[in-house]
Write a protein that holds these residues in place. Sequence first.
Motif, PDB file in Angstrom:
ATOM      1  N   TRP A 113       0.851  -1.184   0.000  1.00  0.00           N
ATOM      2  CA  TRP A 113       0.000   0.000   0.000  1.00  0.00           C
ATOM      3  C   TRP A 113       0.888   1.236   0.000  1.00  0.00           C
ATOM      4  O   TRP A 113       1.859   1.306   0.753  1.00  0.00           O
ATOM      5  CB  TRP A 113      -0.921  -0.011   1.226  1.00  0.00           C
ATOM      6  N   ARG A 114       0.570   2.194  -0.877  1.00  0.00           N
ATOM      7  CA  ARG A 114       1.347   3.430  -1.032  1.00  0.00           C
ATOM      8  C   ARG A 114       2.827   3.146  -1.306  1.00  0.00           C
ATOM      9  O   ARG A 114       3.712   3.820  -0.790  1.00  0.00           O
ATOM     10  CB  ARG A 114       1.194   4.335   0.176  1.00  0.00           C
ATOM     11  N   GLY A 115       3.080   2.119  -2.128  1.00  0.00           N
ATOM     12  CA  GLY A 115       4.436   1.823  -2.565  1.00  0.00           C
ATOM     13  C   GLY A 115       5.311   1.114  -1.550  1.00  0.00           C
ATOM     14  O   GLY A 115       6.510   0.980  -1.768  1.00  0.00           O
ATOM     15  N   ARG A 116       4.733   0.680  -0.419  1.00  0.00           N
ATOM     16  CA  ARG A 116       5.513  -0.010   0.602  1.00  0.00           C
ATOM     17  C   ARG A 116       4.849  -1.324   0.957  1.00  0.00           C
ATOM     18  O   ARG A 116       3.626  -1.440   0.950  1.00  0.00           O
ATOM     19  CB  ARG A 116       5.614   0.852   1.871  1.00  0.00           C
ATOM     20  N   ASP A 117       5.673  -2.302   1.315  1.00  0.00           N
ATOM     21  CA  ASP A 117       5.156  -3.581   1.795  1.00  0.00           C
ATOM     22  C   ASP A 117       4.903  -3.484   3.295  1.00  0.00           C
ATOM     23  O   ASP A 117       5.729  -2.944   4.039  1.00  0.00           O
ATOM     24  CB  ASP A 117       6.151  -4.708   1.515  1.00  0.00           C
ATOM     25  N   HIS A 118       3.771  -4.005   3.727  1.00  0.00           N
ATOM     26  CA  HIS A 118       3.386  -3.995   5.144  1.00  0.00           C
ATOM     27  C   HIS A 118       3.099  -5.425   5.574  1.00  0.00           C
ATOM     28  O   HIS A 118       2.360  -6.140   4.900  1.00  0.00           O
ATOM     29  CB  HIS A 118       2.137  -3.140   5.367  1.00  0.00           C
ATOM     30  N   LYS A 119       3.666  -5.818   6.708  1.00  0.00           N
ATOM     31  CA  LYS A 119       3.413  -7.135   7.262  1.00  0.00           C
ATOM     32  C   LYS A 119       2.356  -7.001   8.356  1.00  0.00           C
ATOM     33  O   LYS A 119       2.453  -6.125   9.215  1.00  0.00           O
ATOM     34  CB  LYS A 119       4.701  -7.724   7.836  1.00  0.00           C
ATOM     35  N   VAL A 120       1.369  -7.881   8.321  1.00  0.00           N
ATOM     36  CA  VAL A 120       0.268  -7.837   9.290  1.00  0.00           C
ATOM     37  C   VAL A 120       0.747  -8.429  10.609  1.00  0.00           C
ATOM     38  O   VAL A 120       1.254  -9.550  10.652  1.00  0.00           O
ATOM     39  CB  VAL A 120      -0.953  -8.605   8.748  1.00  0.00           C
ATOM     40  N   HIS A 121       0.589  -7.630  11.687  1.00  0.00           N
ATOM     41  CA  HIS A 121       0.934  -8.110  13.029  1.00  0.00           C
ATOM     42  C   HIS A 121      -0.292  -8.709  13.710  1.00  0.00           C
ATOM     43  O   HIS A 121      -0.247  -9.817  14.229  1.00  0.00           O
ATOM     44  CB  HIS A 121       1.520  -6.969  13.867  1.00  0.00           C
ATOM     45  N   SER A 122      -1.396  -7.972  13.724  1.00  0.00           N
ATOM     46  CA  SER A 122      -2.631  -8.470  14.320  1.00  0.00           C
ATOM     47  C   SER A 122      -3.821  -7.828  13.614  1.00  0.00           C
ATOM     48  O   SER A 122      -3.698  -6.782  12.979  1.00  0.00           O
ATOM     49  CB  SER A 122      -2.676  -8.177  15.825  1.00  0.00           C
ATOM     50  N   THR A 123      -4.972  -8.481  13.740  1.00  0.00           N
ATOM     51  CA  THR A 123      -6.181  -8.002  13.073  1.00  0.00           C
ATOM     52  C   THR A 123      -7.380  -8.134  13.997  1.00  0.00           C
ATOM     53  O   THR A 123      -7.368  -8.912  14.961  1.00  0.00           O
ATOM     54  CB  THR A 123      -6.485  -8.819  11.804  1.00  0.00           C
ATOM     55  N   ARG A 124      -8.408  -7.350  13.663  1.00  0.00           N
ATOM     56  CA  ARG A 124      -9.699  -7.480  14.316  1.00  0.00           C
ATOM     57  C   ARG A 124     -10.750  -7.280  13.234  1.00  0.00           C
ATOM     58  O   ARG A 124     -10.701  -6.312  12.482  1.00  0.00           O
ATOM     59  CB  ARG A 124      -9.867  -6.451  15.434  1.00  0.00           C
ATOM     60  N   GLY A 125     -11.688  -8.184  13.145  1.00  0.00           N
ATOM     61  CA  GLY A 125     -12.722  -8.057  12.136  1.00  0.00           C
ATOM     62  C   GLY A 125     -13.141  -9.423  11.647  1.00  0.00           C
ATOM     63  O   GLY A 125     -12.757 -10.435  12.215  1.00  0.00           O
ATOM     64  N   GLY A 143     -20.444  -2.991  -3.981  1.00  0.00           N
ATOM     65  CA  GLY A 143     -21.228  -3.876  -3.123  1.00  0.00           C
ATOM     66  C   GLY A 143     -20.819  -3.809  -1.672  1.00  0.00           C
ATOM     67  O   GLY A 143     -20.194  -2.852  -1.223  1.00  0.00           O
ATOM     68  N   GLN A 144     -21.206  -4.844  -0.930  1.00  0.00           N
ATOM     69  CA  GLN A 144     -20.918  -4.860   0.500  1.00  0.00           C
ATOM     70  C   GLN A 144     -19.418  -4.973   0.751  1.00  0.00           C
ATOM     71  O   GLN A 144     -18.672  -5.472  -0.086  1.00  0.00           O
ATOM     72  CB  GLN A 144     -21.666  -5.991   1.179  1.00  0.00           C
ATOM     73  N   ARG A 145     -19.014  -4.494   1.933  1.00  0.00           N
ATOM     74  CA  ARG A 145     -17.594  -4.461   2.282  1.00  0.00           C
ATOM     75  C   ARG A 145     -17.381  -5.154   3.624  1.00  0.00           C
ATOM     76  O   ARG A 145     -18.209  -5.047   4.519  1.00  0.00           O
ATOM     77  CB  ARG A 145     -17.101  -3.021   2.399  1.00  0.00           C
ATOM     78  N   ASP A 146     -16.256  -5.831   3.751  1.00  0.00           N
ATOM     79  CA  ASP A 146     -15.810  -6.404   5.024  1.00  0.00           C
ATOM     80  C   ASP A 146     -14.625  -5.584   5.512  1.00  0.00           C
ATOM     81  O   ASP A 146     -13.554  -5.592   4.902  1.00  0.00           O
ATOM     82  CB  ASP A 146     -15.394  -7.870   4.845  1.00  0.00           C
ATOM     83  N   TYR A 147     -14.816  -4.850   6.624  1.00  0.00           N
ATOM     84  CA  TYR A 147     -13.779  -3.969   7.174  1.00  0.00           C
ATOM     85  C   TYR A 147     -12.950  -4.708   8.220  1.00  0.00           C
ATOM     86  O   TYR A 147     -13.481  -5.460   9.036  1.00  0.00           O
ATOM     87  CB  TYR A 147     -14.412  -2.735   7.806  1.00  0.00           C
ATOM     88  N   TRP A 148     -11.645  -4.454   8.197  1.00  0.00           N
ATOM     89  CA  TRP A 148     -10.697  -5.055   9.129  1.00  0.00           C
ATOM     90  C   TRP A 148      -9.861  -3.955   9.788  1.00  0.00           C
ATOM     91  O   TRP A 148      -9.390  -3.045   9.119  1.00  0.00           O
ATOM     92  CB  TRP A 148      -9.749  -6.005   8.403  1.00  0.00           C
ATOM     93  N   ASP A 149      -9.672  -4.058  11.080  1.00  0.00           N
ATOM     94  CA  ASP A 149      -8.751  -3.203  11.836  1.00  0.00           C
ATOM     95  C   ASP A 149      -7.419  -3.949  11.852  1.00  0.00           C
ATOM     96  O   ASP A 149      -7.298  -4.999  12.470  1.00  0.00           O
ATOM     97  CB  ASP A 149      -9.301  -2.996  13.243  1.00  0.00           C
ATOM     98  N   VAL A 150      -6.419  -3.421  11.134  1.00  0.00           N
ATOM     99  CA  VAL A 150      -5.155  -4.117  10.930  1.00  0.00           C
ATOM    100  C   VAL A 150      -4.022  -3.329  11.581  1.00  0.00           C
ATOM    101  O   VAL A 150      -3.870  -2.134  11.342  1.00  0.00           O
ATOM    102  CB  VAL A 150      -4.871  -4.290   9.422  1.00  0.00           C
ATOM    103  N   ILE A 151      -3.231  -4.010  12.392  1.00  0.00           N
ATOM    104  CA  ILE A 151      -2.017  -3.418  12.963  1.00  0.00           C
ATOM    105  C   ILE A 151      -0.835  -4.060  12.247  1.00  0.00           C
ATOM    106  O   ILE A 151      -0.709  -5.287  12.212  1.00  0.00           O
ATOM    107  CB  ILE A 151      -1.931  -3.645  14.478  1.00  0.00           C
ATOM    108  N   THR A 152       0.016  -3.216  11.669  1.00  0.00           N
ATOM    109  CA  THR A 152       1.172  -3.718  10.926  1.00  0.00           C
ATOM    110  C   THR A 152       2.346  -3.958  11.872  1.00  0.00           C
ATOM    111  O   THR A 152       2.332  -3.527  13.031  1.00  0.00           O
ATOM    112  CB  THR A 152       1.595  -2.723   9.826  1.00  0.00           C
ATOM    113  N   ALA A 153       3.377  -4.622  11.367  1.00  0.00           N
ATOM    114  CA  ALA A 153       4.582  -4.887  12.169  1.00  0.00           C
ATOM    115  C   ALA A 153       5.286  -3.589  12.551  1.00  0.00           C
ATOM    116  O   ALA A 153       5.972  -3.525  13.570  1.00  0.00           O
ATOM    117  CB  ALA A 153       5.529  -5.802  11.403  1.00  0.00           C
ATOM    118  N   GLU A 154       5.117  -2.527  11.741  1.00  0.00           N
ATOM    119  CA  GLU A 154       5.726  -1.224  12.050  1.00  0.00           C
ATOM    120  C   GLU A 154       4.910  -0.433  13.069  1.00  0.00           C
ATOM    121  O   GLU A 154       5.325   0.629  13.507  1.00  0.00           O
ATOM    122  CB  GLU A 154       5.876  -0.377  10.777  1.00  0.00           C
ATOM    123  N   GLY A 155       3.725  -0.909  13.425  1.00  0.00           N
ATOM    124  CA  GLY A 155       2.898  -0.236  14.425  1.00  0.00           C
ATOM    125  C   GLY A 155       1.771   0.615  13.861  1.00  0.00           C
ATOM    126  O   GLY A 155       1.031   1.208  14.630  1.00  0.00           O
TER     127      GLY A 155
END
Length: 179
Positions: A113-125, A143-155
């Motif tokens: 996203w925005r030209g950078r790789d992000h590693k997922v640390h934790s999620t909620r959703g 159409g319908q959307r599934d929203y996720w609260d994502v915390i990356t390894a960078e915080g």
Amino acid sequence: RLEAVLHEPIHLRTASGHLEAAEAGRARMAGPKPGSLDRLIGRLGTRLGVEAITRVQPADSHIPEKTWVTVAGAWSDPVTDWPPPTKLRPLRMWAPEPVMVPDAPRLPGVFRWRGRDHKVHSTRGPERIAPEWWLDDPAWRSGQRDYWDVITAEGQRLWLFYAHGASKSSGWFCQGAFA
């Protein structure tokens, strides 16, 4: 030569003495009066233009970006009792930006996203939000959307969603950031 075609009656001014002027000065120094925000909006409006001064007010919608409306600050009253949020929403929201991952409804472990790789640390959703079927909103034609609260390894704490695709194609998008 001057001709007054339209005029209004002139009201008499009452002259104030030193005692009244001192009381008015003490009242000004004591603190802001209830109309002081109106005076500030008026002063800023003369420099920036009154239409440039805005404020937000709550709106009745379950769509995250439609839970407030922007109104002119000079012609609206401030909201004193903002309704409490029913769901946790990001502090900053923007138009959905594409996230580069395979087109699958499963949340990936790494995304671009925005030209950078992000590693997922934790999620909620996920939190599923459906479009308002009675409105034809171009932003919600996916159409319908599934929203996720994502915390990356960078915080970073981001708000990603997967659009299931209706009249537009499906895919992952980022729409906000939590504080």
